[in-house]
Scaffold this motif. Sequence first.
Motif, PDB file in Angstrom:
ATOM      1  N   SER A  14      -4.221  58.191 -17.933  1.00  0.00           N
ATOM      2  CA  SER A  14      -2.810  58.102 -17.559  1.00  0.00           C
ATOM      3  C   SER A  14      -2.628  56.841 -16.734  1.00  0.00           C
ATOM      4  O   SER A  14      -3.433  56.575 -15.838  1.00  0.00           O
ATOM      5  CB  SER A  14      -2.396  59.309 -16.719  1.00  0.00           C
ATOM      6  OG  SER A  14      -2.470  60.484 -17.479  1.00  0.00           O
ATOM      7  N   PRO A  15      -1.587  56.055 -16.992  1.00  0.00           N
ATOM      8  CA  PRO A  15      -1.352  54.864 -16.179  1.00  0.00           C
ATOM      9  C   PRO A  15      -1.098  55.195 -14.704  1.00  0.00           C
ATOM     10  O   PRO A  15      -1.367  54.393 -13.832  1.00  0.00           O
ATOM     11  CB  PRO A  15      -0.118  54.232 -16.815  1.00  0.00           C
ATOM     12  CG  PRO A  15      -0.134  54.725 -18.224  1.00  0.00           C
ATOM     13  CD  PRO A  15      -0.686  56.120 -18.139  1.00  0.00           C
ATOM     14  N   LEU A  51       2.161  59.955 -15.236  1.00  0.00           N
ATOM     15  CA  LEU A  51       3.232  59.001 -15.525  1.00  0.00           C
ATOM     16  C   LEU A  51       2.764  58.064 -16.627  1.00  0.00           C
ATOM     17  O   LEU A  51       1.622  57.603 -16.620  1.00  0.00           O
ATOM     18  CB  LEU A  51       3.568  58.184 -14.281  1.00  0.00           C
ATOM     19  CG  LEU A  51       4.187  58.962 -13.127  1.00  0.00           C
ATOM     20  CD1 LEU A  51       4.171  58.120 -11.872  1.00  0.00           C
ATOM     21  CD2 LEU A  51       5.588  59.399 -13.475  1.00  0.00           C
ATOM     22  N   GLY A  52       3.647  57.768 -17.540  1.00  0.00           N
ATOM     23  CA  GLY A  52       3.338  56.815 -18.601  1.00  0.00           C
ATOM     24  C   GLY A  52       2.536  57.427 -19.730  1.00  0.00           C
ATOM     25  O   GLY A  52       2.149  58.592 -19.700  1.00  0.00           O
ATOM     26  N   LYS A  53       2.312  56.597 -20.720  1.00  0.00           N
ATOM     27  CA  LYS A  53       1.539  56.989 -21.895  1.00  0.00           C
ATOM     28  C   LYS A  53       0.206  56.253 -21.871  1.00  0.00           C
ATOM     29  O   LYS A  53       0.133  55.124 -21.383  1.00  0.00           O
ATOM     30  CB  LYS A  53       2.290  56.626 -23.174  1.00  0.00           C
ATOM     31  CG  LYS A  53       3.589  57.359 -23.329  1.00  0.00           C
ATOM     32  CD  LYS A  53       4.302  56.926 -24.581  1.00  0.00           C
ATOM     33  CE  LYS A  53       5.638  57.664 -24.682  1.00  0.00           C
ATOM     34  NZ  LYS A  53       6.424  57.199 -25.811  1.00  0.00           N
ATOM     35  N   GLU A  98       8.614  54.522 -12.689  1.00  0.00           N
ATOM     36  CA  GLU A  98       8.874  55.785 -13.389  1.00  0.00           C
ATOM     37  C   GLU A  98       9.107  56.935 -12.416  1.00  0.00           C
ATOM     38  O   GLU A  98       9.726  57.933 -12.769  1.00  0.00           O
ATOM     39  CB  GLU A  98       7.717  56.125 -14.326  1.00  0.00           C
ATOM     40  CG  GLU A  98       7.623  55.214 -15.520  1.00  0.00           C
ATOM     41  CD  GLU A  98       6.604  55.698 -16.524  1.00  0.00           C
ATOM     42  OE1 GLU A  98       6.509  56.922 -16.754  1.00  0.00           O
ATOM     43  OE2 GLU A  98       5.899  54.851 -17.076  1.00  0.00           O
ATOM     44  N   ASN A 121       2.660  45.148 -13.498  1.00  0.00           N
ATOM     45  CA  ASN A 121       2.322  46.305 -14.324  1.00  0.00           C
ATOM     46  C   ASN A 121       2.209  47.567 -13.467  1.00  0.00           C
ATOM     47  O   ASN A 121       2.676  48.638 -13.871  1.00  0.00           O
ATOM     48  CB  ASN A 121       1.024  46.056 -15.093  1.00  0.00           C
ATOM     49  CG  ASN A 121       1.175  44.968 -16.135  1.00  0.00           C
ATOM     50  OD1 ASN A 121       2.270  44.523 -16.451  1.00  0.00           O
ATOM     51  ND2 ASN A 121       0.056  44.494 -16.655  1.00  0.00           N
ATOM     52  N   GLN A 147      -4.884  48.335 -13.144  1.00  0.00           N
ATOM     53  CA  GLN A 147      -3.982  47.563 -14.002  1.00  0.00           C
ATOM     54  C   GLN A 147      -4.588  46.197 -14.283  1.00  0.00           C
ATOM     55  O   GLN A 147      -5.004  45.494 -13.364  1.00  0.00           O
ATOM     56  CB  GLN A 147      -2.623  47.399 -13.325  1.00  0.00           C
ATOM     57  CG  GLN A 147      -1.934  48.709 -13.021  1.00  0.00           C
ATOM     58  CD  GLN A 147      -1.577  49.485 -14.271  1.00  0.00           C
ATOM     59  OE1 GLN A 147      -0.947  48.968 -15.190  1.00  0.00           O
ATOM     60  NE2 GLN A 147      -1.984  50.741 -14.310  1.00  0.00           N
ATOM     61  N   VAL A 206       4.687  51.206 -13.480  1.00  0.00           N
ATOM     62  CA  VAL A 206       4.269  52.617 -13.415  1.00  0.00           C
ATOM     63  C   VAL A 206       4.973  53.305 -12.251  1.00  0.00           C
ATOM     64  O   VAL A 206       5.516  54.399 -12.391  1.00  0.00           O
ATOM     65  CB  VAL A 206       2.732  52.733 -13.277  1.00  0.00           C
ATOM     66  CG1 VAL A 206       2.309  54.188 -13.093  1.00  0.00           C
ATOM     67  CG2 VAL A 206       2.026  52.120 -14.488  1.00  0.00           C
ATOM     68  N   THR A 257      -1.995  54.740  -9.250  1.00  0.00           N
ATOM     69  CA  THR A 257      -2.051  54.088 -10.559  1.00  0.00           C
ATOM     70  C   THR A 257      -3.514  53.930 -10.980  1.00  0.00           C
ATOM     71  O   THR A 257      -4.398  53.825 -10.140  1.00  0.00           O
ATOM     72  CB  THR A 257      -1.401  52.693 -10.580  1.00  0.00           C
ATOM     73  OG1 THR A 257      -2.185  51.785  -9.815  1.00  0.00           O
ATOM     74  CG2 THR A 257       0.028  52.735 -10.090  1.00  0.00           C
TER      75      THR A 257
END
Length: 140
Positions: free
Chosen positions: A29-30, A14-16, A75, A68, A43, A72, A40
């Motif tokens: 990856s986040p 997930l995420g960039k 998403e 934050n 963060q 994540v 996650t």
Amino acid sequence: MPASSPTDPSFYPLGKPPTLPSGVTVPLSPGYRAGDLLYTSGQLAFNANGSLDPTADTREQTLQCLANACAVLAEAGVDRNQIFKASVWLTANADFGGFNAGWAEFFGDHYPARSTVRSELMLPGALVEIEVIANIGNSK
């Protein structure tokens, strides 16, 4: 981009990868979905501009770290109430009270399991880092 599984659509990043204020892109990856769990990465208290507020205290940084992490989770259609475990790093024992105040403000009556340790962090000015695990359950 990290690998996903062509045979298991519930295993994917997930995420960039984040870019630090210095312009360096961090190779991670986040977040990652693995079945019904979402993990996650740690963060930090980066704001919407991608920077760390040097005047933010531990409570404020805790709230930003958790926000934050929730970005994540969002998403994958997951919210804060599906977090069941967190790992927390603080840079000073004296910051535990401020951290707990931010934690309680953020979660209210929801009490995820938690481990909290004191350690130096990689980013100067960071007072807290938080990673979470959430149960996706009936989400996406």
